[in-house]
Write a protein that holds these residues in place. Structure first.
Motif, PDB file in Angstrom:
ATOM      1  N   GLN A  12     -10.732 -12.002   8.450  1.00 53.15           N
ATOM      2  CA  GLN A  12     -10.122 -10.820   9.063  1.00 53.15           C
ATOM      3  C   GLN A  12     -11.073 -10.135  10.029  1.00 53.15           C
ATOM      4  O   GLN A  12     -12.284 -10.336   9.975  1.00 53.15           O
ATOM      5  CB  GLN A  12      -9.663  -9.845   7.983  1.00 53.15           C
ATOM      6  N   THR A  13     -10.475  -9.348  10.912  1.00 55.52           N
ATOM      7  CA  THR A  13     -11.227  -8.460  11.794  1.00 55.52           C
ATOM      8  C   THR A  13     -10.701  -7.048  11.542  1.00 55.52           C
ATOM      9  O   THR A  13      -9.852  -6.839  10.671  1.00 55.52           O
ATOM     10  CB  THR A  13     -11.033  -8.824  13.282  1.00 55.52           C
ATOM     11  N   ALA A  14     -11.142  -6.114  12.343  1.00 56.46           N
ATOM     12  CA  ALA A  14     -10.667  -4.730  12.187  1.00 56.46           C
ATOM     13  C   ALA A  14      -9.178  -4.619  12.488  1.00 56.46           C
ATOM     14  O   ALA A  14      -8.511  -3.702  12.001  1.00 56.46           O
ATOM     15  CB  ALA A  14     -11.457  -3.800  13.104  1.00 56.46           C
ATOM     16  N   THR A  15      -8.628  -5.538  13.287  1.00 59.20           N
ATOM     17  CA  THR A  15      -7.221  -5.416  13.704  1.00 59.20           C
ATOM     18  C   THR A  15      -6.356  -6.616  13.333  1.00 59.20           C
ATOM     19  O   THR A  15      -5.136  -6.560  13.487  1.00 59.20           O
ATOM     20  CB  THR A  15      -7.122  -5.220  15.229  1.00 59.20           C
ATOM     21  N   THR A  16      -6.973  -7.712  12.857  1.00 61.24           N
ATOM     22  CA  THR A  16      -6.188  -8.917  12.582  1.00 61.24           C
ATOM     23  C   THR A  16      -6.548  -9.537  11.237  1.00 61.24           C
ATOM     24  O   THR A  16      -7.604  -9.264  10.671  1.00 61.24           O
ATOM     25  CB  THR A  16      -6.398  -9.991  13.675  1.00 61.24           C
ATOM     26  N   THR A  77      -1.501  -9.471  13.482  1.00 64.76           N
ATOM     27  CA  THR A  77      -1.948  -8.088  13.378  1.00 64.76           C
ATOM     28  C   THR A  77      -1.975  -7.638  11.921  1.00 64.76           C
ATOM     29  O   THR A  77      -1.118  -8.028  11.118  1.00 64.76           O
ATOM     30  CB  THR A  77      -1.027  -7.136  14.163  1.00 64.76           C
ATOM     31  N   ARG A  78      -2.949  -6.832  11.605  1.00 66.09           N
ATOM     32  CA  ARG A  78      -2.995  -6.250  10.259  1.00 66.09           C
ATOM     33  C   ARG A  78      -1.758  -5.393  10.033  1.00 66.09           C
ATOM     34  O   ARG A  78      -1.209  -5.354   8.930  1.00 66.09           O
ATOM     35  CB  ARG A  78      -4.258  -5.400  10.100  1.00 66.09           C
ATOM     36  N   GLU A  79      -1.318  -4.722  11.064  1.00 71.12           N
ATOM     37  CA  GLU A  79      -0.127  -3.871  10.955  1.00 71.12           C
ATOM     38  C   GLU A  79       1.080  -4.686  10.493  1.00 71.12           C
ATOM     39  O   GLU A  79       1.825  -4.275   9.604  1.00 71.12           O
ATOM     40  CB  GLU A  79       0.147  -3.213  12.312  1.00 71.12           C
ATOM     41  N   TYR A 185      -9.333  -8.200   1.074  1.00 67.32           N
ATOM     42  CA  TYR A 185      -8.638  -7.418   2.089  1.00 67.32           C
ATOM     43  C   TYR A 185      -8.865  -5.933   1.824  1.00 67.32           C
ATOM     44  O   TYR A 185      -8.753  -5.465   0.689  1.00 67.32           O
ATOM     45  CB  TYR A 185      -7.142  -7.747   2.060  1.00 67.32           C
ATOM     46  N   ASP A 186      -9.163  -5.194   2.893  1.00 69.26           N
ATOM     47  CA  ASP A 186      -9.440  -3.766   2.750  1.00 69.26           C
ATOM     48  C   ASP A 186      -8.229  -2.985   2.239  1.00 69.26           C
ATOM     49  O   ASP A 186      -7.109  -3.247   2.663  1.00 69.26           O
ATOM     50  CB  ASP A 186      -9.837  -3.165   4.113  1.00 69.26           C
ATOM     51  N   HIS A 187      -8.474  -2.048   1.348  1.00 66.02           N
ATOM     52  CA  HIS A 187      -7.447  -1.088   0.902  1.00 66.02           C
ATOM     53  C   HIS A 187      -6.153  -1.791   0.445  1.00 66.02           C
ATOM     54  O   HIS A 187      -5.059  -1.349   0.751  1.00 66.02           O
ATOM     55  CB  HIS A 187      -7.127  -0.080   2.004  1.00 66.02           C
TER      56      HIS A 187
END
Length: 197
Positions: A12-16, A77-79, A185-187
């Motif tokens: 993962q990255t900050a956005t993906t 996208t993480r979104e 995975y964060d959060h």
């Protein structure tokens, strides 16, 4: 430190976040070449994405199974990934999570995504004692995945074959060094609370 039984681990990255799929060359090669799924990719069918590289290798036999010869790393996208998780239903009935079987069935029919937790895999593809996320997308989720969430598609078949060759040769340290780095995975606690018992 032991892994929790249920935990999303992914590159993962900050956005993906990177997920994996395998297709026949007629779909996989154009997808990687054009950085998007071709028109032949059926947006009205359920598609399963996997954040675990080794679980994908277990599923596709290191890219040797018929119809799964092209292994794709799909950066989304993480979104989008989080939207799918929030709107997902567990693929099986669990009395600790669901009021009753009828309510679960109704929810499963309506949900655009579903989740299975399958045993994570070792380099030799044996089962581990913790679970890996499989995320099934259908309807709205499948269309969003293909047309909105996808950032990049990379053919990682050569990597799969290289790691497999090292495993066959017994060089597990060299094989492990080539694996994509998958971290928790964060959060994720809020994202998966309704998907674990």
């Amino acid at each position: 430190m032991e892994n929790p039984k249920y935990q999303i681990r992914a590159k993962q990255t900050a956005t993906t976040v990177t997920v994996y799929q395998a297709y026949g060359p007629h779909l996989g090669l154009p997808a990687a070449r054009d950085n998007r799924f071709p028109p032949e990719w059926k947006r009205d069918r359920m598609t399963w994405i996997k954040p675990s590289f080794l679980w994908m290798m277990y599923r596709c036999g290191w890219g040797t199974k018929e119809g799964q010869e092209t292994v794709l790393a799909v950066e989304i996208t993480r979104e989008g990934f989080e939207w799918a998780l929030r709107n997902a239903c567990l693929s099986h009935y669990d009395r600790a999570l669901h009021t009753d079987a009828a309510t679960w069935k109704r929810r499963l029919r309506q949900a655009p995504a579903r989740v299975q937790w399958d045993p994570e895999r070792t380099l030799r593809l044996g089962p581990r004692d913790f679970r890996s996320l499989q995320l099934g997308l259908s309807g709205e989720a499948a269309r969003r995945y293909a047309d909105e969430w996808t950032v990049a598609i990379t053919d990682v078949t050569p990597l799969a074959h290289e790691i497999h060759a090292l495993v066959r040769a017994g060089d597990l340290d060299a094989a492990a060094a080539l694996l994509p780095e998958e971290v928790p995975y964060d959060h994720q606690e809020d994202l998966i609370a309704h998907l674990i018992s």
